[in-house]
Scaffold this motif. Structure first.
Motif, PDB file in Angstrom:
ATOM      1  N   ARG A  17      36.876 -38.669  12.664  1.00 19.64           N
ATOM      2  CA  ARG A  17      37.513 -37.998  13.810  1.00 19.64           C
ATOM      3  C   ARG A  17      37.048 -38.652  15.110  1.00 19.64           C
ATOM      4  O   ARG A  17      37.842 -38.904  16.014  1.00 19.64           O
ATOM      5  CB  ARG A  17      37.124 -36.514  13.833  1.00 19.64           C
ATOM      6  CG  ARG A  17      37.692 -35.707  12.677  1.00 19.64           C
ATOM      7  CD  ARG A  17      37.268 -34.252  12.817  1.00 19.64           C
ATOM      8  NE  ARG A  17      37.627 -33.471  11.635  1.00 19.64           N
ATOM      9  CZ  ARG A  17      37.470 -32.158  11.536  1.00 19.64           C
ATOM     10  NH1 ARG A  17      36.950 -31.474  12.545  1.00 19.64           N
ATOM     11  NH2 ARG A  17      37.815 -31.519  10.450  1.00 19.64           N
ATOM     12  N   ARG A  18      35.738 -38.900  15.186  1.00 18.60           N
ATOM     13  CA  ARG A  18      35.196 -39.537  16.392  1.00 18.60           C
ATOM     14  C   ARG A  18      35.812 -40.922  16.595  1.00 18.60           C
ATOM     15  O   ARG A  18      36.268 -41.262  17.684  1.00 18.60           O
ATOM     16  CB  ARG A  18      33.663 -39.668  16.260  1.00 18.60           C
ATOM     17  CG  ARG A  18      33.002 -40.361  17.436  1.00 18.60           C
ATOM     18  CD  ARG A  18      31.636 -40.937  17.047  1.00 18.60           C
ATOM     19  NE  ARG A  18      31.795 -41.916  15.978  1.00 18.60           N
ATOM     20  CZ  ARG A  18      30.829 -42.293  15.160  1.00 18.60           C
ATOM     21  NH1 ARG A  18      29.627 -41.770  15.253  1.00 18.60           N
ATOM     22  NH2 ARG A  18      31.055 -43.184  14.211  1.00 18.60           N
ATOM     23  N   ASN A  19      35.847 -41.706  15.520  1.00 15.58           N
ATOM     24  CA  ASN A  19      36.395 -43.062  15.650  1.00 15.58           C
ATOM     25  C   ASN A  19      37.869 -43.031  16.042  1.00 15.58           C
ATOM     26  O   ASN A  19      38.322 -43.844  16.851  1.00 15.58           O
ATOM     27  CB  ASN A  19      36.223 -43.828  14.338  1.00 15.58           C
ATOM     28  CG  ASN A  19      34.748 -44.026  13.985  1.00 15.58           C
ATOM     29  OD1 ASN A  19      33.873 -43.839  14.839  1.00 15.58           O
ATOM     30  ND2 ASN A  19      34.480 -44.384  12.748  1.00 15.58           N
ATOM     31  N   ALA A  20      38.604 -42.093  15.467  1.00 14.52           N
ATOM     32  CA  ALA A  20      40.040 -42.008  15.762  1.00 14.52           C
ATOM     33  C   ALA A  20      40.265 -41.606  17.219  1.00 14.52           C
ATOM     34  O   ALA A  20      41.118 -42.173  17.902  1.00 14.52           O
ATOM     35  CB  ALA A  20      40.710 -40.998  14.829  1.00 14.52           C
ATOM     36  N   ALA A  21      39.491 -40.634  17.713  1.00 17.49           N
ATOM     37  CA  ALA A  21      39.672 -40.165  19.089  1.00 17.49           C
ATOM     38  C   ALA A  21      39.234 -41.235  20.087  1.00 17.49           C
ATOM     39  O   ALA A  21      39.810 -41.378  21.160  1.00 17.49           O
ATOM     40  CB  ALA A  21      38.887 -38.882  19.312  1.00 17.49           C
ATOM     41  N   LYS A  22      38.217 -41.984  19.711  1.00 15.13           N
ATOM     42  CA  LYS A  22      37.721 -43.030  20.596  1.00 15.13           C
ATOM     43  C   LYS A  22      38.743 -44.169  20.688  1.00 15.13           C
ATOM     44  O   LYS A  22      39.033 -44.680  21.764  1.00 15.13           O
ATOM     45  CB  LYS A  22      36.407 -43.568  20.026  1.00 15.13           C
ATOM     46  CG  LYS A  22      35.491 -44.212  21.038  1.00 15.13           C
ATOM     47  CD  LYS A  22      34.138 -44.437  20.381  1.00 15.13           C
ATOM     48  CE  LYS A  22      33.262 -45.321  21.244  1.00 15.13           C
ATOM     49  NZ  LYS A  22      31.986 -45.608  20.571  1.00 15.13           N
ATOM     50  N   GLU A  23      39.303 -44.510  19.547  1.00 13.23           N
ATOM     51  CA  GLU A  23      40.242 -45.640  19.492  1.00 13.23           C
ATOM     52  C   GLU A  23      41.566 -45.286  20.154  1.00 13.23           C
ATOM     53  O   GLU A  23      42.150 -46.084  20.883  1.00 13.23           O
ATOM     54  CB  GLU A  23      40.455 -46.001  18.018  1.00 13.23           C
ATOM     55  CG  GLU A  23      41.363 -47.170  17.750  1.00 13.23           C
ATOM     56  CD  GLU A  23      41.554 -47.357  16.243  1.00 13.23           C
ATOM     57  OE1 GLU A  23      40.638 -47.903  15.593  1.00 13.23           O
ATOM     58  OE2 GLU A  23      42.604 -46.931  15.712  1.00 13.23           O
ATOM     59  N   LYS A  24      42.045 -44.082  19.919  1.00 17.55           N
ATOM     60  CA  LYS A  24      43.362 -43.707  20.434  1.00 17.55           C
ATOM     61  C   LYS A  24      43.394 -42.190  20.644  1.00 17.55           C
ATOM     62  O   LYS A  24      43.882 -41.458  19.794  1.00 17.55           O
ATOM     63  CB  LYS A  24      44.435 -44.129  19.418  1.00 17.55           C
ATOM     64  CG  LYS A  24      45.840 -44.142  19.983  1.00 17.55           C
ATOM     65  CD  LYS A  24      46.810 -44.654  18.917  1.00 17.55           C
ATOM     66  CE  LYS A  24      48.230 -44.242  19.239  1.00 17.55           C
ATOM     67  NZ  LYS A  24      49.082 -44.287  18.051  1.00 17.55           N
ATOM     68  N   PRO A  25      42.839 -41.736  21.782  1.00 19.26           N
ATOM     69  CA  PRO A  25      42.782 -40.287  21.996  1.00 19.26           C
ATOM     70  C   PRO A  25      44.167 -39.680  22.165  1.00 19.26           C
ATOM     71  O   PRO A  25      45.077 -40.331  22.669  1.00 19.26           O
ATOM     72  CB  PRO A  25      41.959 -40.153  23.282  1.00 19.26           C
ATOM     73  CG  PRO A  25      42.021 -41.489  23.940  1.00 19.26           C
ATOM     74  CD  PRO A  25      42.256 -42.507  22.876  1.00 19.26           C
ATOM     75  N   ASP A  26      44.312 -38.447  21.727  1.00 21.37           N
ATOM     76  CA  ASP A  26      45.539 -37.709  21.948  1.00 21.37           C
ATOM     77  C   ASP A  26      45.484 -37.182  23.379  1.00 21.37           C
ATOM     78  O   ASP A  26      44.555 -36.473  23.753  1.00 21.37           O
ATOM     79  CB  ASP A  26      45.613 -36.554  20.941  1.00 21.37           C
ATOM     80  CG  ASP A  26      46.872 -35.723  21.117  1.00 21.37           C
ATOM     81  OD1 ASP A  26      47.854 -36.045  20.444  1.00 21.37           O
ATOM     82  OD2 ASP A  26      46.849 -34.779  21.932  1.00 21.37           O
ATOM     83  N   PHE A  27      46.490 -37.545  24.160  1.00 18.61           N
ATOM     84  CA  PHE A  27      46.429 -37.251  25.591  1.00 18.61           C
ATOM     85  C   PHE A  27      46.243 -35.759  25.860  1.00 18.61           C
ATOM     86  O   PHE A  27      45.346 -35.357  26.598  1.00 18.61           O
ATOM     87  CB  PHE A  27      47.704 -37.760  26.274  1.00 18.61           C
ATOM     88  CG  PHE A  27      47.753 -37.412  27.744  1.00 18.61           C
ATOM     89  CD1 PHE A  27      46.973 -38.125  28.655  1.00 18.61           C
ATOM     90  CD2 PHE A  27      48.549 -36.364  28.199  1.00 18.61           C
ATOM     91  CE1 PHE A  27      46.998 -37.798  30.006  1.00 18.61           C
ATOM     92  CE2 PHE A  27      48.573 -36.028  29.550  1.00 18.61           C
ATOM     93  CZ  PHE A  27      47.807 -36.748  30.454  1.00 18.61           C
ATOM     94  N   LEU A  28      47.079 -34.947  25.249  1.00 17.75           N
ATOM     95  CA  LEU A  28      47.030 -33.505  25.525  1.00 17.75           C
ATOM     96  C   LEU A  28      45.743 -32.862  25.017  1.00 17.75           C
ATOM     97  O   LEU A  28      45.167 -32.003  25.665  1.00 17.75           O
ATOM     98  CB  LEU A  28      48.234 -32.806  24.901  1.00 17.75           C
ATOM     99  CG  LEU A  28      49.556 -33.014  25.648  1.00 17.75           C
ATOM    100  CD1 LEU A  28      50.682 -32.314  24.896  1.00 17.75           C
ATOM    101  CD2 LEU A  28      49.475 -32.511  27.088  1.00 17.75           C
ATOM    102  N   GLU A  29      45.318 -33.309  23.826  1.00 12.09           N
ATOM    103  CA  GLU A  29      44.113 -32.715  23.265  1.00 12.09           C
ATOM    104  C   GLU A  29      42.908 -33.037  24.147  1.00 12.09           C
ATOM    105  O   GLU A  29      42.110 -32.166  24.474  1.00 12.09           O
ATOM    106  CB  GLU A  29      43.890 -33.227  21.835  1.00 12.09           C
ATOM    107  CG  GLU A  29      42.799 -32.428  21.119  1.00 12.09           C
ATOM    108  CD  GLU A  29      42.640 -32.780  19.644  1.00 12.09           C
ATOM    109  OE1 GLU A  29      43.276 -33.740  19.172  1.00 12.09           O
ATOM    110  OE2 GLU A  29      41.855 -32.073  18.977  1.00 12.09           O
TER     111      GLU A  29
END
Lengths: 228, 242, 464
Positions: free
Chosen positions: C385-397
């Motif tokens: 989850r951390r790697n995914a958010a760091k690489e391509k965060p969801d703007f709204l989230e």
């Protein structure tokens, strides 16, 4: 716990004060940062965690009334701040942090708080408390000393209730299915109350039970122990 | 560059960074989760090497005496629904074999030429499909039982250790519907570490091409997790020991 | 929302709505748990065994290069042909090449998750070969044209009635729905196949570097027959399966059986050291071992999650996972399902496309507790989850968390937010659970707790 479950927090304060401790509370809105942390947004979690760390740094002991917030501070803060300037502070606060039932039983050596609750209850182990912090014995040792209380363990007591923080909103169908299984196990015991050391699990379980019109009620462990 | 070289190169590149030792994470009881902090990193070859002999201390307990080991083997075999019997004499064993043959109406058996299996076949007095010099698979498939020797009986698990050399090849112990093992009581060993030590001592470095621990008759639970014996291999496993 | 996550949610919705199916799976896995606990208790120390197994795997992976070289040298010394495949395409080409060179017509297979991983059956069938899965559960799902439901129990989602109907339709069998009779139907069909197949195909559970052996664990005897009768044997195995020493199996075989199926040892645990050797009665004339990378070296390059390569594919993490138990194996849409599948699939098939599997977890940690080789499974879900958010965060989230951070960081705003929450409660109740409800994801199935007027902080201030 501040807005939705104040009774649990108030009970904790009253119990700790009765035991002769001076209680200091973090200011309004202090959140450990677990929601963004668990969703992967560690950069967004850090400022929240940092603010809390600063407020906790003077305390002799940090007592947290939730297994998951407790795990966040005790177990995940050191990882969240690894290699950053706050690493030492995070480590030192983590070492002084206790989940409420553990603080009573393991740190203070107290199990009998003079509480009474003539009722059948079942206990739900929040997963973070159970598996991140290894809490299993302490809540039961405390409940054993509550006058009139009969603890009936439910089937698959260690199975997750399905709350899981933001998971419950991102995957509501799965979360609800898991919760239904948990509620079924709790109802099978014939207990009047389902007690836990984690308010967030209880919010989920109570939400499902209320919607289904079941009479089973949820209570935080501190509320039970403060029932004199 | 060959794929072998490419894969090995990728492995060596990846292993430049060490991984934390297992168990350094996630222990309950509140040890902080420090992830990849420098303290958690172990050098590639540092640390204590868990001797496999250490396994003996964690595996299910086995008594030291022959009687205890025999009783454990018998108990395990019964749990596995294998038919295990120990005989005082060869005479008793061949009588029991004859009774088994008659009870199941064996018309022909398959076997291999070795001291115990040959004697057993002589006692059975039925046409034998010998595997030693090549055999017809269809003929073996028609046999009512496969009679083999073994390398060891393992008390800890109730297993029979067979190899392609000790038990007449690969198919003999799995193709016929009834596998009959003839063993000597001296072949009983305590546990799995002892069985592997035996394989090393007996065969290394020229191991048989197949070595198999047989633990009860063939089984499956693939239909509603309900136990059924004889899925593909033998429905029955008989172990006669003398 | 990517199609993968939409498909996952739709499938999860279907299965979670099927109370009977969920109960069926839960009962089966509940029985597994009882058997497993009994077997665990027979160990003198299951926890120490886990630690030894984990450390052994860690050391094996730390020296993967030298172990593989040793394994291959030993295998080749006994006449085994070893092939290296960097990816699924290469592995399929190698295997198709062997099959074609042998002018084979039919192939009998014993269970191999690696072959599912590279979609081998499809490739063989498209090339005109007959492929038959010999493991009963695999045979059943093959007849149904399905993927295995579970890495160890492929057909556990089916009732005996469904299997009877399947056998009646596909095999013309007239059996009753007794599991015994149904198993015998498959046994009869398969007997013929073993005898006539030109190629026997297997996977492998462990590869022993020291002695050059492949170890195969099974219950039915189908792998034993697959490796005994056909003239050519082909084994496809992941490069991470190496163990340093033969005697390591003394621990791993009973642990695999205990964690995987609640058995002390599975029925057949067989070590293969080569093709038929001089003086031996039978066995394949040729044995080809295909070593498969297929992005395992990518996972190896991530030291944080490298321990996922310790996996012995026992399925214990699936069995105890409350997500798996409620959504079932097919919902994942991956070769490897359950917690370990959710951990490794993003590495094998793309983080952004498969990160939702790491999100679909309450992080309860039951998987990590069950894992016999102590893979830090649920923390790796967090790491994904951390790697995914760091690489391509969801703007709204991300914006949501930023706003939440600002409110929680300011006592006045926090206090105000609580008041707003309290005041809007009656309004929220009016639209509860409907599309107008901003909290619908929660309230569709659950009530919200009633917010009292006095918060804890109010109480704290008032009493001072």
């Amino acid at each position: 716990m501040d807005a939705l479950f104040p009774r649990a927090a108030i009970s904790m304060v009253q119990i700790l004060e009765r035991l002769g401790h001076r209680v200091v509370c973090p200011r309004e809105g202090a959140c450990c940062g677990q929601p963004p942390f668990n969703s992967g947004y560690w950069a967004e979690a850090r400022p929240m965690a940092r603010q809390l760390l600063v407020q906790l740094q003077e305390a002799e002991a940090v007592v947290i009334g939730s297994g998951s917030c407790g795990a966040m501070v005790k177990k995940f803060y050191p990882e969240l701040f690894a290699g950053l300037p706050e690493a030492a502070l995070a480590q030192s606060v983590a070492e002084r942090t206790w989940e409420f039932s553990e603080f009573l039983v393991r740190k203070l050596g107290v199990t009998d708080l003079g509480a009474q609750l003539p009722a059948k209850v079942t206990f739900h182990d929040g997963c973070h408390g159970l598996r991140e912090l290894g809490i299993k014995h302490s809540p039961r040792a405390l409940l054993a000393k509550v006058r009139g209380l009969e603890l009936i363990e439910m089937k698959d007591a260690e199975t997750c209730c399905g709350f899981g923080g933001t998971f419950s909103a991102k995957f509501p169908a799965i979360s609800t299915a898991m919760g239904d299984v948990k509620c079924g196990s709790a109802l099978e015991t014939g207990a009047e109350y389902i007690v836990s050391n984690d308010s967030s699990c209880l919010m989920h379980i109570q939400g499902l039970l209320s919607r289904a019109g079941k009479p089973l009620k949820t209570l935080h462990l501190a509320e039970v122990l403060n029932h004199l | 560059m060959s794929e072998r070289k490419k894969i090995l190169a990728r492995i060596r590149e990846a292993l430049q960074t060490a991984a934390p030792r297992p168990g350094s994470h996630a222990e309950p009881g509140g040890k902080p989760h420090t992830g990849l902090t420098p303290g958690g990193i172990a050098a590639r070859s540092a640390g204590h090497d868990p001797a496999a002999s250490e396994a003996r201390r964690w595996l299910p307990k086995v008594g030291g005496s022959f009687e205890e080991q025999l009783a454990l083997f018998a108990q395990n075999a019964a749990d596995l629904k294998a038919n295990f019997q120990l005989f005082a004499s060869w005479q008793d064993l061949s009588t029991a074999l004859g009774q088994l043959r008659d009870a199941e109406n064996w018309q022909r058996v398959a076997s291999h030429q070795a001291e115990l299996s040959s004697q057993a076949c002589a006692a059975l007095d039925r046409p034998v499909c010998w595997t030693d010099r090549g055999y017809d698979v269809l003929a073996m498939e028609q046999c009512d039982a496969g009679v083999t020797e073994c390398d060891a009986l393992i008390a800890q698990t109730g297993s029979v250790l067979v190899t392609s050399r000790s038990a007449g090849g690969r198919a003999l112990s799995v193709l016929p519907p009834h596998h009959v093992v003839i063993a000597r009581r001296s072949q009983l060993v305590a546990d799995l570490p002892a069985a592997f030590a035996l394989l090393q001592a007996k065969y290394a470095p020229e191991f048989p091409s197949m070595m198999s621990f047989i633990t009860g008759p063939s089984r499956t639970g693939d239909i509603e997790r309900i136990l059924v014996l004889g899925a593909h291999g033998p429905k029955k496993l008989t172990i006669f020991c003398v | 929302m990517s199609t993968n996550v939409a498909q996952f949610k739709a499938a999860a919705g279907r299965v979670t709505a099927d109370t009977r199916q969920r109960q069926f799976i839960r009962t089966a896995l509940g029985n597994y748990e009882i058997a497993r606990d009994r077997r665990k208790a027979a160990f003198q120390s299951w926890e120490s065994a886990r630690q030894t197994a984990a450390t052994t795997k860690w050391r094996a992976i730390n020296h993967l290069d030298t172990h593989l070289e040793q394994l291959v040298a030993k295998l080749e010394a006994r006449g085994t042909k070893v092939h290296w495949a960097s990816n699924g395409v290469q592995a399929r080409e190698i295997i198709l090449g062997i099959v074609a060179a042998k002018q084979a017509r039919s192939i009998i297979k014993s269970k191999a998750m690696t072959s599912e991983e590279i979609h081998l059956n499809d490739a063989l069938e498209k090339a005109g070969f007959e492929v038959v899965e010999s493991d009963l559960g695999e045979f059943i799902v093959q007849l149904r044209g399905e993927a295995p439901y579970h890495i160890v129990f492929p057909s556990m989602h089916l009732t005996r009635g469904q299997i009877r109907e399947l056998f009646a339709k596909e095999l013309g069998s007239t059996s009753t729905d007794s599991p015994e009779e149904l198993t015998m139907v498959a046994r009869r069909v398969m007997r013929h196949k073993y005898i006539t197949a030109d190629i026997g195909f297997t996977g492998g559970n462990f590869a022993i570097a020291e002695t050059g052996m492949i170890s195969i664990t099974e219950n039915e005897g189908n792998a034993r027959l697959t490796a005994a009768l056909p003239k050519t044997m082909v084994t496809l195995i992941g490069i991470e399966k190496v163990l340093p020493k033969l005697e390591d199996l003394a621990l791993f075989l009973p642990m695999l059986a205990t964690a995987g199926a609640g058995q002390p040892l599975t029925c057949y645990n067989t070590m293969y050291a080569g093709p038929r050797q001089p003086g031996e009665a039978d066995g394949p004339e040729e044995w080809h071992v295909v070593l498969l990378d297929n992005l395992r070296t990518e996972l190896l390059a991530d030291p944080e999650q490298r321990d996922a390569l310790h996996c012995i594919r026992c399925g214990a993490c699936l069995n105890v996972c409350p997500i798996f138990r409620n959504v079932g194996g097919h919902t994942y849409g991956t070769t490897y399902s359950g917690p370990v599948g959710s951990v490794i699939t993003p590495h094998l098939r793309g983080l952004q496309d498969w990160k939702h599997l790491s999100g679909a977890s309450s992080l309860c940690g039951a998987c990590t507790e069950a894992c016999p080789v102590k893979i830090d499974l649920h923390h790796h879900l967090l790491h994904n989850r951390r790697n995914a958010a760091k690489e391509k965060p969801d703007f709204l989230e991300r914006l949501g968390y930023q706003i939440f951070g600002i409110i929680a960081g300011d006592p006045v705003l926090w206090s105000l937010a609580k008041k707003v929450g309290w005041l809007t409660q009656p309004l929220q109740r009016l639209v509860k659970g409907s599309a107008l409800d901003p909290a619908q994801a929660w309230t569709k199935t659950r009530d919200l707790p009633a917010q009292p007027l006095e918060s804890f902080q109010d109480w704290w201030r008032n009493r001072a």
